[in-house]
Design an enzyme around this catalytic site. Structure first.
Site, short mmCIF file in Angstrom:
data_model
loop_
_atom_site.label_atom_id
_atom_site.label_comp_id
_atom_site.label_asym_id
_atom_site.label_seq_id
_atom_site.Cartn_x
_atom_site.Cartn_y
_atom_site.Cartn_z
N SER A 145 1.00 -1.02 0.49
CA SER A 145 -0.33 0.31 -0.09
C SER A 145 0.58 1.08 -0.15
O SER A 145 1.60 0.81 -1.10
CB SER A 145 -0.57 -0.37 1.01
OG SER A 145 -1.74 0.91 0.81
N ASP A 223 -10.73 -6.25 -2.67
CA ASP A 223 -9.01 -4.54 -2.45
C ASP A 223 -10.22 -3.33 -2.13
O ASP A 223 -10.28 -2.83 -2.69
CB ASP A 223 -8.15 -4.74 -2.54
CG ASP A 223 -7.59 -3.38 -1.76
OD1 ASP A 223 -8.00 -2.81 -1.41
OD2 ASP A 223 -5.91 -3.20 -1.75
N HIS A 256 -7.15 -5.76 1.44
CA HIS A 256 -6.58 -5.17 1.44
C HIS A 256 -5.55 -5.64 2.54
O HIS A 256 -4.05 -5.27 2.50
CB HIS A 256 -6.89 -3.55 1.36
CG HIS A 256 -5.29 -2.40 1.40
ND1 HIS A 256 -4.85 -2.80 0.74
CD2 HIS A 256 -5.16 -1.45 2.42
CE1 HIS A 256 -4.36 -1.56 0.27
NE2 HIS A 256 -3.76 -1.24 1.80
N1 LIG Z 1 -9.45 2.34 7.25
C1 LIG Z 1 -8.14 1.52 8.22
C2 LIG Z 1 -6.64 1.70 6.58
C3 LIG Z 1 -5.37 1.79 7.62
C4 LIG Z 1 -5.07 0.04 6.62
O1 LIG Z 1 -6.06 -0.61 5.76
N2 LIG Z 1 -3.66 -0.37 6.76
C5 LIG Z 1 -2.66 -1.01 6.31
C6 LIG Z 1 -1.83 -0.24 5.41
S1 LIG Z 1 -2.88 0.79 4.18
C7 LIG Z 1 -2.40 -1.87 7.04
O2 LIG Z 1 -1.25 -2.67 6.87
N3 LIG Z 1 -3.08 -1.69 8.50
C8 LIG Z 1 -2.17 -2.96 9.22
C9 LIG Z 1 -2.72 -4.43 9.84
O3 LIG Z 1 -2.95 -5.07 9.25
O4 LIG Z 1 -1.43 -4.68 10.36
C10 LIG Z 1 -7.40 2.01 9.39
O5 LIG Z 1 -8.58 2.76 9.66
O6 LIG Z 1 -6.58 1.71 9.98
#
Ligand SMILES: N[C@@H](CCC(=O)N[C@@H](CS)C(=O)NCC(=O)O)C(=O)O
Length: 278
Positions: A145, A223, A256
């Site tokens: 991402s 995604d 995602h």
């Molecule tokens: N809507 C999500 C967007 C953030 C998101 O999806 N982050 C991804 C990268 S863009 C991620 O890797 N999150 C941490 C995880 O899943 O461990 C939020 O508010 O936390």
């Protein structure tokens, strides 16, 4: 440097370190996986750049990359996604400030004093890793991402630095999508012309044929950010025009999350191994 954690993992070592970053002017934490030695050779390094809201631990604990990294003899380095600490500017929303450094050098206040993740990932961190650990100077880079954007711009802006690049659900065209436009307007100012230097599609279209390196992108078609924020086909088209060896795989049903990354990280490690050990 201070060792915060160490765990035996697939005959290698999973460690977490804190160090003072001169570039970011704050203390930073990174994780590293050191594979068991193979034939006494120093392992090459795969740098992993995480996405919004992450630190060094998301990939380390959720992707399950260590088993295959140990088998192949690849060290993994997982940096944080922004400068940290009480002195560092932040924002209440998840997509700006801490956890959202976008791997660029900010020019606007209040961000410019610490938000220099590009210089940190490009120069300071690899110099530290190669001085402090028994690793080689063969490097590959990958990310997710916002970190996919980071990996792609690092590779495109630094020919010869990485033997291959890969990404999961990367933000390929940040100048054209809400996550990128918000971050870039705060970090770089409203002059959109200056944003082009940090956009993988623009960099790809300006690249030289002799600088091309193998590239692999995986994207889930379930995604929720695909249409609004990611659009990897735009980069695939730019790569086609420039004859870059980029493979874009659309993975049906995947979202995602790190479940998606865990499902395909083995392919990415084997892809990088082909070029790291060449
Ligand atoms: N809507 C999500 C967007 C953030 C998101 O999806 N982050 C991804 C990268 S863009 C991620 O890797 N999150 C941490 C995880 O899943 O461990 C939020 O508010 O936390």
């Amino acid at each position: 440097m201070e060792l915060l954690e160490e765990h035996r993992c697939f005959e290698g070592r999973q460690q977490r370190w804190r160090h003072d970053s001169a570039v970011l002017d704050c203390a930073m934490t990174f994780s590293i996986f050191l594979p068991p030695p193979i034939d006494g050779k120093k392992p090459p390094v795969l740098y992993w750049l995480s996405g919004l809201t992450c630190n060094d631990e998301n990939f380390t604990t959720k992707a399950g990359a260590q088993r295959v990294a140990a088998e192949l003899g690849i060290a993994l380095v997982m940096p944080d996604t922004s400068p940290r600490g009480d002195a560092v500017a932040d924002d209440a929303q998840y997509d700006l400030g801490k956890g959202a450094g976008f791997y660029l050098n900010a020019t606007e206040q209040p961000w410019a004093s610490h938000y220099r993740m590009y210089d940190y990932i490009r120069d300071e961190l690899p110099a530290l890793i190669e001085a402090e650990f028994s690793v080689s100077d063969r490097r590959a880079i990958s990310g997710h991402s916002m970190g996919g954007h980071g990996a792609l711009i690092m590779a495109l802006k630094n020919p010869g630095r990485f033997s291959s690049v890969s990404a999961f659900a990367p933000i390929v065209n940040p100048t054209q999508v809400p996550w990128g436009q918000k971050a870039f307007s705060h970090y770089l100012g409203e002059e959109a012309e200056k944003w082009q230097a940090w956009d993988s599609c623009a960099l790809m279209l300006a690249s030289q044929a002799e600088d091309a390196i193998p590239a692999l992108i995986d994207q889930g078609d379930a995604d929720p950010f695909l249409a609004g924020q990611l659009q990897p086909a735009v980069l695939a088209e730019a790569a086609r025009q420039k004859a870059w060896p980029l493979t874009l795989r659309i993975q049906p049903g995947y979202d995602h999350s790190y479940y998606f990354i865990a499902s395909f990280i083995e392919d990415h490690l084997r892809f990088h191994a082909e070029h790291l050990f060449r």
